[in-house]
Design a protein around this motif. Structure first.
Motif, PDB file in Angstrom:
ATOM      1  N   LEU A 109       0.830  -1.208   0.000  1.00 43.92           N
ATOM      2  CA  LEU A 109       0.000   0.000   0.000  1.00 43.92           C
ATOM      3  C   LEU A 109       0.859   1.250   0.000  1.00 43.92           C
ATOM      4  O   LEU A 109       0.502   2.260  -0.630  1.00 43.92           O
ATOM      5  CB  LEU A 109      -0.934   0.001   1.213  1.00 43.92           C
ATOM      6  N   ARG A 110       1.975   1.211   0.681  1.00 50.82           N
ATOM      7  CA  ARG A 110       2.880   2.360   0.692  1.00 50.82           C
ATOM      8  C   ARG A 110       3.381   2.664  -0.711  1.00 50.82           C
ATOM      9  O   ARG A 110       3.382   3.819  -1.156  1.00 50.82           O
ATOM     10  CB  ARG A 110       4.072   2.068   1.615  1.00 50.82           C
ATOM     11  N   GLU A 111       3.795   1.631  -1.422  1.00 47.66           N
ATOM     12  CA  GLU A 111       4.345   1.829  -2.761  1.00 47.66           C
ATOM     13  C   GLU A 111       3.274   2.233  -3.768  1.00 47.66           C
ATOM     14  O   GLU A 111       3.530   3.023  -4.672  1.00 47.66           O
ATOM     15  CB  GLU A 111       5.042   0.539  -3.219  1.00 47.66           C
ATOM     16  N   ALA A 112       2.061   1.698  -3.622  1.00 50.42           N
ATOM     17  CA  ALA A 112       1.019   1.930  -4.627  1.00 50.42           C
ATOM     18  C   ALA A 112       0.318   3.270  -4.463  1.00 50.42           C
ATOM     19  O   ALA A 112       0.016   3.946  -5.459  1.00 50.42           O
ATOM     20  CB  ALA A 112      -0.008   0.800  -4.580  1.00 50.42           C
ATOM     21  N   PHE A 113       0.039   3.688  -3.229  1.00 50.00           N
ATOM     22  CA  PHE A 113      -0.830   4.838  -3.005  1.00 50.00           C
ATOM     23  C   PHE A 113      -0.094   6.113  -2.613  1.00 50.00           C
ATOM     24  O   PHE A 113      -0.739   7.138  -2.361  1.00 50.00           O
ATOM     25  CB  PHE A 113      -1.884   4.495  -1.947  1.00 50.00           C
ATOM     26  N   GLN A 114       1.226   6.071  -2.577  1.00 53.72           N
ATOM     27  CA  GLN A 114       1.994   7.256  -2.177  1.00 53.72           C
ATOM     28  C   GLN A 114       1.851   8.406  -3.166  1.00 53.72           C
ATOM     29  O   GLN A 114       2.030   9.567  -2.805  1.00 53.72           O
ATOM     30  CB  GLN A 114       3.471   6.883  -2.044  1.00 53.72           C
ATOM     31  N   TYR A 115       1.483   8.114  -4.401  1.00 54.47           N
ATOM     32  CA  TYR A 115       1.445   9.139  -5.442  1.00 54.47           C
ATOM     33  C   TYR A 115       0.306  10.148  -5.228  1.00 54.47           C
ATOM     34  O   TYR A 115       0.422  11.306  -5.654  1.00 54.47           O
ATOM     35  CB  TYR A 115       1.288   8.484  -6.821  1.00 54.47           C
ATOM     36  N   ARG A 116      -0.800   9.728  -4.609  1.00 53.19           N
ATOM     37  CA  ARG A 116      -1.944  10.628  -4.459  1.00 53.19           C
ATOM     38  C   ARG A 116      -2.297  10.915  -2.989  1.00 53.19           C
ATOM     39  O   ARG A 116      -2.668  12.029  -2.658  1.00 53.19           O
ATOM     40  CB  ARG A 116      -3.171  10.043  -5.166  1.00 53.19           C
ATOM     41  N   THR A 117      -2.210   9.918  -2.135  1.00 56.14           N
ATOM     42  CA  THR A 117      -2.655  10.118  -0.747  1.00 56.14           C
ATOM     43  C   THR A 117      -1.516   9.997   0.253  1.00 56.14           C
ATOM     44  O   THR A 117      -1.762   9.763   1.446  1.00 56.14           O
ATOM     45  CB  THR A 117      -3.763   9.107  -0.389  1.00 56.14           C
ATOM     46  N   GLY A 118      -0.292  10.158  -0.214  1.00 52.89           N
ATOM     47  CA  GLY A 118       0.836  10.139   0.701  1.00 52.89           C
ATOM     48  C   GLY A 118       0.893   8.865   1.516  1.00 52.89           C
ATOM     49  O   GLY A 118       0.852   7.759   0.980  1.00 52.89           O
ATOM     50  N   ARG A 119       0.941   9.010   2.833  1.00 52.47           N
ATOM     51  CA  ARG A 119       1.107   7.860   3.720  1.00 52.47           C
ATOM     52  C   ARG A 119      -0.207   7.391   4.348  1.00 52.47           C
ATOM     53  O   ARG A 119      -0.194   6.578   5.271  1.00 52.47           O
ATOM     54  CB  ARG A 119       2.104   8.214   4.825  1.00 52.47           C
ATOM     55  N   LEU A 120      -1.332   7.887   3.855  1.00 56.04           N
ATOM     56  CA  LEU A 120      -2.612   7.563   4.462  1.00 56.04           C
ATOM     57  C   LEU A 120      -2.888   6.060   4.468  1.00 56.04           C
ATOM     58  O   LEU A 120      -3.213   5.470   5.515  1.00 56.04           O
ATOM     59  CB  LEU A 120      -3.748   8.284   3.733  1.00 56.04           C
ATOM     60  N   MET A 121      -2.801   5.401   3.310  1.00 52.57           N
ATOM     61  CA  MET A 121      -3.181   3.997   3.228  1.00 52.57           C
ATOM     62  C   MET A 121      -2.271   3.092   4.064  1.00 52.57           C
ATOM     63  O   MET A 121      -2.782   2.227   4.802  1.00 52.57           O
ATOM     64  CB  MET A 121      -3.214   3.542   1.773  1.00 52.57           C
ATOM     65  N   PRO A 122      -0.939   3.214   4.002  1.00 49.34           N
ATOM     66  CA  PRO A 122      -0.119   2.365   4.877  1.00 49.34           C
ATOM     67  C   PRO A 122      -0.369   2.634   6.352  1.00 49.34           C
ATOM     68  O   PRO A 122      -0.344   1.710   7.169  1.00 49.34           O
ATOM     69  CB  PRO A 122       1.316   2.684   4.464  1.00 49.34           C
ATOM     70  N   VAL A 142     -11.434  -6.601   5.349  1.00 48.59           N
ATOM     71  CA  VAL A 142     -11.795  -6.416   3.941  1.00 48.59           C
ATOM     72  C   VAL A 142     -11.488  -5.000   3.470  1.00 48.59           C
ATOM     73  O   VAL A 142     -10.926  -4.794   2.387  1.00 48.59           O
ATOM     74  CB  VAL A 142     -13.291  -6.750   3.723  1.00 48.59           C
ATOM     75  N   ILE A 143     -11.818  -3.993   4.287  1.00 48.31           N
ATOM     76  CA  ILE A 143     -11.692  -2.606   3.850  1.00 48.31           C
ATOM     77  C   ILE A 143     -10.245  -2.211   3.640  1.00 48.31           C
ATOM     78  O   ILE A 143      -9.846  -1.725   2.584  1.00 48.31           O
ATOM     79  CB  ILE A 143     -12.330  -1.649   4.877  1.00 48.31           C
ATOM     80  N   VAL A 144      -9.423  -2.440   4.680  1.00 52.56           N
ATOM     81  CA  VAL A 144      -8.080  -1.874   4.644  1.00 52.56           C
ATOM     82  C   VAL A 144      -7.031  -2.791   4.078  1.00 52.56           C
ATOM     83  O   VAL A 144      -5.939  -2.327   3.781  1.00 52.56           O
ATOM     84  CB  VAL A 144      -7.610  -1.474   6.043  1.00 52.56           C
ATOM     85  N   GLN A 145      -7.340  -4.069   3.939  1.00 52.64           N
ATOM     86  CA  GLN A 145      -6.331  -4.972   3.395  1.00 52.64           C
ATOM     87  C   GLN A 145      -6.776  -5.601   2.091  1.00 52.64           C
ATOM     88  O   GLN A 145      -6.165  -5.375   1.045  1.00 52.64           O
ATOM     89  CB  GLN A 145      -5.988  -6.071   4.406  1.00 52.64           C
ATOM     90  N   ALA A 146      -7.837  -6.393   2.107  1.00 56.88           N
ATOM     91  CA  ALA A 146      -8.193  -7.206   0.953  1.00 56.88           C
ATOM     92  C   ALA A 146      -8.514  -6.372  -0.285  1.00 56.88           C
ATOM     93  O   ALA A 146      -7.889  -6.534  -1.344  1.00 56.88           O
ATOM     94  CB  ALA A 146      -9.380  -8.105   1.314  1.00 56.88           C
ATOM     95  N   VAL A 147      -9.482  -5.475  -0.169  1.00 53.52           N
ATOM     96  CA  VAL A 147      -9.867  -4.658  -1.324  1.00 53.52           C
ATOM     97  C   VAL A 147      -8.739  -3.693  -1.706  1.00 53.52           C
ATOM     98  O   VAL A 147      -8.462  -3.484  -2.897  1.00 53.52           O
ATOM     99  CB  VAL A 147     -11.170  -3.889  -1.018  1.00 53.52           C
ATOM    100  N   SER A 148      -8.088  -3.128  -0.727  1.00 51.57           N
ATOM    101  CA  SER A 148      -6.993  -2.182  -1.009  1.00 51.57           C
ATOM    102  C   SER A 148      -5.849  -2.854  -1.742  1.00 51.57           C
ATOM    103  O   SER A 148      -5.196  -2.247  -2.590  1.00 51.57           O
ATOM    104  CB  SER A 148      -6.483  -1.571   0.300  1.00 51.57           C
ATOM    105  N   GLN A 149      -5.612  -4.139  -1.435  1.00 56.57           N
ATOM    106  CA  GLN A 149      -4.520  -4.835  -2.104  1.00 56.57           C
ATOM    107  C   GLN A 149      -4.831  -5.153  -3.560  1.00 56.57           C
ATOM    108  O   GLN A 149      -3.944  -5.155  -4.409  1.00 56.57           O
ATOM    109  CB  GLN A 149      -4.182  -6.124  -1.341  1.00 56.57           C
ATOM    110  N   VAL A 150      -6.102  -5.422  -3.854  1.00 53.81           N
ATOM    111  CA  VAL A 150      -6.499  -5.595  -5.254  1.00 53.81           C
ATOM    112  C   VAL A 150      -6.195  -4.315  -6.020  1.00 53.81           C
ATOM    113  O   VAL A 150      -5.622  -4.346  -7.129  1.00 53.81           O
ATOM    114  CB  VAL A 150      -7.995  -5.949  -5.361  1.00 53.81           C
TER     115      VAL A 150
END
Length: 501
Positions: free
Chosen positions: A87-100, A376-384
């Motif tokens: 999540l850190r590598e994928a979402f850093q471009y738009r939401t910074g460190r929020l997702m990790p 489901v919210i923070v891991q499973a769907v986010s990882q897809v």
């Protein structure tokens, strides 16, 4: 020739010592703990007959589809923390460190709570050997089990790999004993005597039972990703991680199906659904009380092995986040000699003990539904989403394994996880698991805003784009001719680019 992952991290961190056999054993020990011994009655009660086998099949399909996501991401980014890294590598471009941040916030709760269900199962089965055990004694036993697990994990990873292998063998013996006992007294008419309308796909009742069974089934398979959490300690991760995930899912699927059918062929479904120690019941019916007591001890060891493997992987999750300053810095501490995260292990142990004490006074199935709803919210769907984003954002990332038939498995996993989440309230009436899950995530978002304000990071400061594993891929490509590492000039954080908020 590309340089492989370093045996020792540049900062003196984890050591890569876990091979394929040990990795598969760790996953399988975590997957087949107390799960099938306590969920077979739940599964039969949910479906109302031998068609309960559908729940384990559906869980296996979802686990395999989701496991291929873990396989690709874990092989490409084999660090400590699993989902946190992806999540850190994928979402850093738009939401910074929020997702990790949200993942670590949630994982530090749901991972040990999953382990607490293993301890709950142990106490249930212990009642077969100790029928006079009261509530207080059960609480003391459960907490004592958690303390023992933490003490056993307080050592170097080589010893842990050996312990995991030994407990994996015990798991195979205990499951094997139940299977053999079942088939020595097997009645096909009982195992395959389906009630009228058992497979009526046109009824709402069937699909509610199916999703309920899927929820129980995926709970039984959870753990196929344990080696991804300890990816920094796995040898040749590009090869070992994907294989350990697939091998463990296929192996456990075979074990579960054989055991489920065997149990159904020994006793009637009403007895199964009302039992709290179905494994012991089957053994007593087949071989007598003495054999049942002996194998019950092995079942308890199997459950212990599951908690052991789960806390092993879970304790590594906050480590990378703390090193990246995305979580409390105390979690970045490693034991000076044995090189394991001390604060992470202790924290997970405390939450596991607390979860057990709470769960020992609630319904087991409700705990399963609550845990999966949050996950489901923070891991499973986010990882897809992370898999798809990284394929687009980092096409040059070194991927030793690429998902078969992409993106079909990812879509199958997404549909399965969304179905589990949407039907959570129906599967646990009056408990409101969806509302609790959303509330926990909302609280995490609020905590992130407070943390981001203090740290002056996005949205109150610049975004830092740190493509750590993409930088490692470039370093591999420029390795020396003899396969040794090129000089590391990127530092542990890889390539960092600061963008305005």
């Amino acid at each position: 020739m590309s340089a492989g992952p370093r045996a020792v991290a540049p900062d003196g961190g984890f050591v890569r010592r876990i091979g394929l056999f040990q990795a598969t054993a760790i996953n399988m020990s975590q997957m087949c703990g107390i799960g099938p011994f306590v969920t077979i009655p739940l599964m039969v009660g949910t479906f109302g007959g031998p068609q309960a086998i559908l729940g384990f099949l559906a869980g296996a399909l979802l686990a395999l589809a989701d496991g291929l996501i873990w396989a690709e991401l874990g092989a490409a980014m084999p660090g400590a923390g699993g989902t946190y890294i992806y999540l850190r590598e994928a979402f850093q471009y738009r939401t910074g460190r929020l997702m990790p941040f949200l993942f670590v916030w949630t994982a530090i709760l749901f991972i040990p709570l999953i382990m607490s269900t293993g301890v709950l199962g142990m106490v249930q089965y212990l009642q077969y050997l100790w029928p006079s055990m009261n509530q207080t004694e059960g609480d003391l036993v459960g907490v004592g089990v958690v303390v023992l697990v933490v003490l056993l994990l307080w050592r170097k990873i080589e010893s842990i790999g050996l312990l995991s292998t030994v407990m994996w063998v015990v798991m195979l013996i205990s499951v094997g004993a139940v299977i053999i006992a079942s088939y020595t007294h097997f009645h096909p008419s009982m195992a395959f005597d389906y009630p009228d309308g058992a497979f009526d796909l046109g009824t709402t009742g069937f699909w509610l039972a199916f999703v309920g069974g899927l929820n129980i089934g995926i709970y039984d398979y959870l753990g196929y990703n344990t080696t991804a959490y300890v990816g920094a300690e796995v040898k040749d991760p590009g090869r070992v991680l994907p294989r350990s995930i697939v091998y463990s899912i296929v192996g456990i699927m075979g074990i579960y199906l054989i055991m489920q059918i065997g149990v159904l062929g020994v006793t009637d479904t009403d007895t199964i659904s009302g039992s709290s120690s179905i494994g012991s019941l089957v053994l007593e019916k087949a071989w007598g009380k003495g054999a049942a007591q002996t194998v019950t001890v092995l079942i308890l060891i199997t459950a212990f092995a599951s908690v052991f493997a789960g806390l092993l992987g879970g304790s590594r999750v906050p480590y990378d986040a703390a090193r990246d300053k995305v979580f409390f810095k105390q979690f970045a501490r490693l034991h000076p000699r044995h090189r394991f995260p001390t604060v992470g292990l202790l924290t997970m142990g405390v939450v596991t003990a607390a979860g057990f004490l709470i769960g020992n006074h609630t319904d087991f199935n409700t705990i399963i539904v609550l845990l999966t709803a949050v996950m489901v919210i923070v891991q499973a769907v986010s990882q897809v989403a992370a898999l798809i984003v990284l394929r687009r954002r980092q096409p040059n990332l070194r991927r030793p394994y690429r998902m078969w038939l992409y993106p079909v498995p990812a879509l199958v996993a997404l549909v399965g996880w969304v179905a589990i989440f949407c039907y959570a309230d129906r599967n646990s009436p009056g408990r409101h698991p969806i509302e609790w899950a959303l509330a926990w995530v909302a609280l995490g978002c609020a905590a992130f805003l407070v943390w981001a304000k203090v740290e002056k990071t996005w949205p109150f400061g610049p975004r830092e784009i740190t493509e750590e594993y993409l930088a490692d891929s470039r370093a591999d490509a420029t390795g020396t001719a003899d396969g040794t590492d090129a000089p590391d000039t990127t530092g542990p954080a890889g390539t960092a680019v600061t963008e305005p908020a």
